[in-house]
Design an enzyme around this catalytic site. Structure first.
Site, PDB file in Angstrom:
ATOM      1  N   LYS A  69       0.795  -1.242   0.000  1.00  0.00           N
ATOM      2  CA  LYS A  69       0.000   0.000   0.000  1.00  0.00           C
ATOM      3  C   LYS A  69       0.823   1.286   0.000  1.00  0.00           C
ATOM      4  O   LYS A  69       0.410   2.277  -0.581  1.00  0.00           O
ATOM      5  CB  LYS A  69      -0.960   0.008   1.191  1.00  0.00           C
ATOM      6  CG  LYS A  69      -0.266   0.100   2.535  1.00  0.00           C
ATOM      7  CD  LYS A  69      -1.252  -0.120   3.670  1.00  0.00           C
ATOM      8  CE  LYS A  69      -0.580   0.055   5.006  1.00  0.00           C
ATOM      9  NZ  LYS A  69      -1.272  -0.649   6.089  1.00  0.00           N
ATOM     10  N   ARG A 127      -7.435  -0.473  17.279  1.00  0.00           N
ATOM     11  CA  ARG A 127      -7.921  -0.120  15.950  1.00  0.00           C
ATOM     12  C   ARG A 127      -8.952  -1.194  15.631  1.00  0.00           C
ATOM     13  O   ARG A 127      -9.894  -1.344  16.414  1.00  0.00           O
ATOM     14  CB  ARG A 127      -6.772  -0.014  14.940  1.00  0.00           C
ATOM     15  CG  ARG A 127      -7.145   0.824  13.716  1.00  0.00           C
ATOM     16  CD  ARG A 127      -6.009   0.994  12.733  1.00  0.00           C
ATOM     17  NE  ARG A 127      -5.750  -0.226  11.968  1.00  0.00           N
ATOM     18  CZ  ARG A 127      -4.772  -0.336  11.054  1.00  0.00           C
ATOM     19  NH1 ARG A 127      -3.972   0.683  10.813  1.00  0.00           N
ATOM     20  NH2 ARG A 127      -4.596  -1.457  10.387  1.00  0.00           N
TER      21      ARG A 127
HETATM   22  C1  LIG Z   1      -0.361  -1.392   6.625  1.00  0.00           C
HETATM   23  C2  LIG Z   1      -0.647  -2.670   7.286  1.00  0.00           C
HETATM   24  C3  LIG Z   1       0.391  -3.597   7.502  1.00  0.00           C
HETATM   25  C4  LIG Z   1       1.826  -3.320   7.134  1.00  0.00           C
HETATM   26  O1  LIG Z   1       2.443  -2.509   8.102  1.00  0.00           O
HETATM   27  P1  LIG Z   1       3.995  -2.106   8.002  1.00  0.00           P
HETATM   28  O2  LIG Z   1       4.241  -1.358   9.236  1.00  0.00           O
HETATM   29  O3  LIG Z   1       4.149  -1.297   6.767  1.00  0.00           O
HETATM   30  O4  LIG Z   1       4.768  -3.376   7.934  1.00  0.00           O
HETATM   31  C5  LIG Z   1       0.063  -4.808   8.092  1.00  0.00           C
HETATM   32  N1  LIG Z   1      -1.200  -5.082   8.470  1.00  0.00           N
HETATM   33  C6  LIG Z   1      -2.224  -4.216   8.289  1.00  0.00           C
HETATM   34  C7  LIG Z   1      -3.577  -4.596   8.731  1.00  0.00           C
HETATM   35  C8  LIG Z   1      -1.970  -2.981   7.701  1.00  0.00           C
HETATM   36  O5  LIG Z   1      -2.985  -2.120   7.525  1.00  0.00           O
END
Ligand SMILES: *Cc1c(COP(=O)(O)O)cnc(C)c1O
Length: 355
Positions: free
Chosen positions: A35, A130
């Site tokens: 993302k 969250r």
């Molecule tokens: C963005 C996201 C991740 C990845 O997190 P990083 O800190 O970039 O490794 C993992 N799980 C969820 C649910 C996320 O939204």
């Protein structure tokens, strides 16, 4: 075209390899999170060349999964589906993370229509507050109902930490996730294939040998991109921290005072700015602004430069103490953090160049 975000693809591939190997050694599968760079196809196509490194492609936006539809790696929708996107979720996500029965029921209806069985992972909130089931009874009551939905298959549990509440993953909270998974297997006869113990902030537990052994998946974005784990910001051995570079162009260079002249109201963003009088400065304006990136998320490579302010499309820097004399048309390089990466990738005014 400037500003541009330069992506050193060889460095990025090295980072992916290092993280993937780190996980594989412990039999942990890798969900590579795409993302932060909006699943940019040029980046993705390079990264997926070595298919053995990536077990799942994971993104929070269905548009990004749609763009990766042609790639033969299972795709996970990380953000809870919106009711309004259920059709695309069934179409483009092999697996989605869920915590609301109402949504899961809609996914079931849509899956039934197109004769699919949609896989879901149950999201558990272990205290970061969250998304996810917070009350266990609520979770198990819902699972009972989900088992009656014939086009939905529960394949795992997951948790997300260190995002909203900055709560660190630990042996204790992740053991709770494992025990929920075990109860689902034992009492509900569900084959739990994925126990996903978090994001880049869970990596330190591997190094300290404190990750509960049953955790068999992590979802990693930032650590691959920026070469650091995110619980303590420690560098990952052998990984590169400079995969990304922001390059901006100088559009003005003039000597001006450090304090604006005249009666003071509000700035472009409705704030009342405060200025320190440093006398006459050599001020450079760059063709990038807050529509592209926020001050505090990019840092000059030339450490004599000081970023002093920005509006929507201009950034002003103080180059008084620089050894280099910056001229109009010159390019100035910046390091970026995660937030900077997100916003630069999202801005259509920033070109993305693979080098
Ligand atoms: C963005 C996201 C991740 C990845 O997190 P990083 O800190 O970039 O490794 C993992 N799980 C969820 C649910 C996320 O939204």
């Amino acid at each position: 075209m400037y500003p541009r975000l330069e992506i050193n693809i060889e460095k990025l591939k090295t980072n992916l390899q290092i993280i993937s190997n780190l996980l594989k050694k412990r039999n942990i599968s890798l969900s590579m999170v795409t993302k932060a760079y909006c699943a940019n196809p040029d980046i993705i196509n390079e990264l997926v060349k070595d298919k053995n490194l990536i077990d799942y492609l994971a993104d929070s936006r269905i548009e990004n999964l749609k763009g990766m539809n042609h790639i033969d790696i299972p795709k996970i929708l990380l953000r809870l589906p919106m009711k309004s996107e259920v059709e695309d979720v069934i179409k483009y996500a092999d697996i989605s993370f869920n915590s609301e029965y109402e949504t899961i029921e809609m996914l079931n209806e849509e899956a039934k229509k197109v004769n699919k069985v949609h896989k879901i992972v149950i999201m558990v909130d272990l205290g970061d507050l969250r998304e996810g089931y917070f009350v266990e009874k609520d979770l198990f009551d819902n699972v009972k109902k989900i088992q009656d939905l014939h086009n939905i298959s529960i394949i795992g549990v997951a948790t997300n930490l260190t995002c909203y509440g900055a709560i660190l993953p630990s042996e204790e909270n992740l053991s709770k996730l494992v025990s929920i998974a075990e109860k689902l297997e034992r009492d509900f006869h569900i084959d739990i294939k994925i126990i996903s113990g978090g994001n880049s902030s869970s990596l330190f537990l591997i190094n300290e040998n404190r990750l509960p052994p049953k955790i068999n998946n992590l979802r990693i974005g930032e650590a691959i991109l920026l070469g650091r784990e995110t619980a303590y910001g420690k560098k990952i051995e052998g990984a590169f921290e400079d995969v990304f570079r922001l390059v901006c162009e100088v559009i003005e260079n003039k000597e001006k005072p450090s304090v604006p002249l005249g009666e003071r109201g509000l700035d472009a963003f409705g704030n009342q700015p405060i200025f320190e009088d440093k006398g006459i400065m050599e001020r450079v304006i760059l063709g990038i602004g807050r529509q592209d990136i926020k001050i505090g998320s990019f840092y000059p490579v030339d450490d004599k430069i000081e970023i002093i302010g920005a509006s929507s499309d201009h950034t002003i820097i103080d180059v008084t103490h620089c050894e280099i004399k910056y001229k109009i048309g010159d390019l100035i390089e910046f390091k970026i953090n995660y937030e900077g990466l997100l916003s630069l990738c999202t801005s259509k005014y920033v070109s993305k160049i693979i080098i």
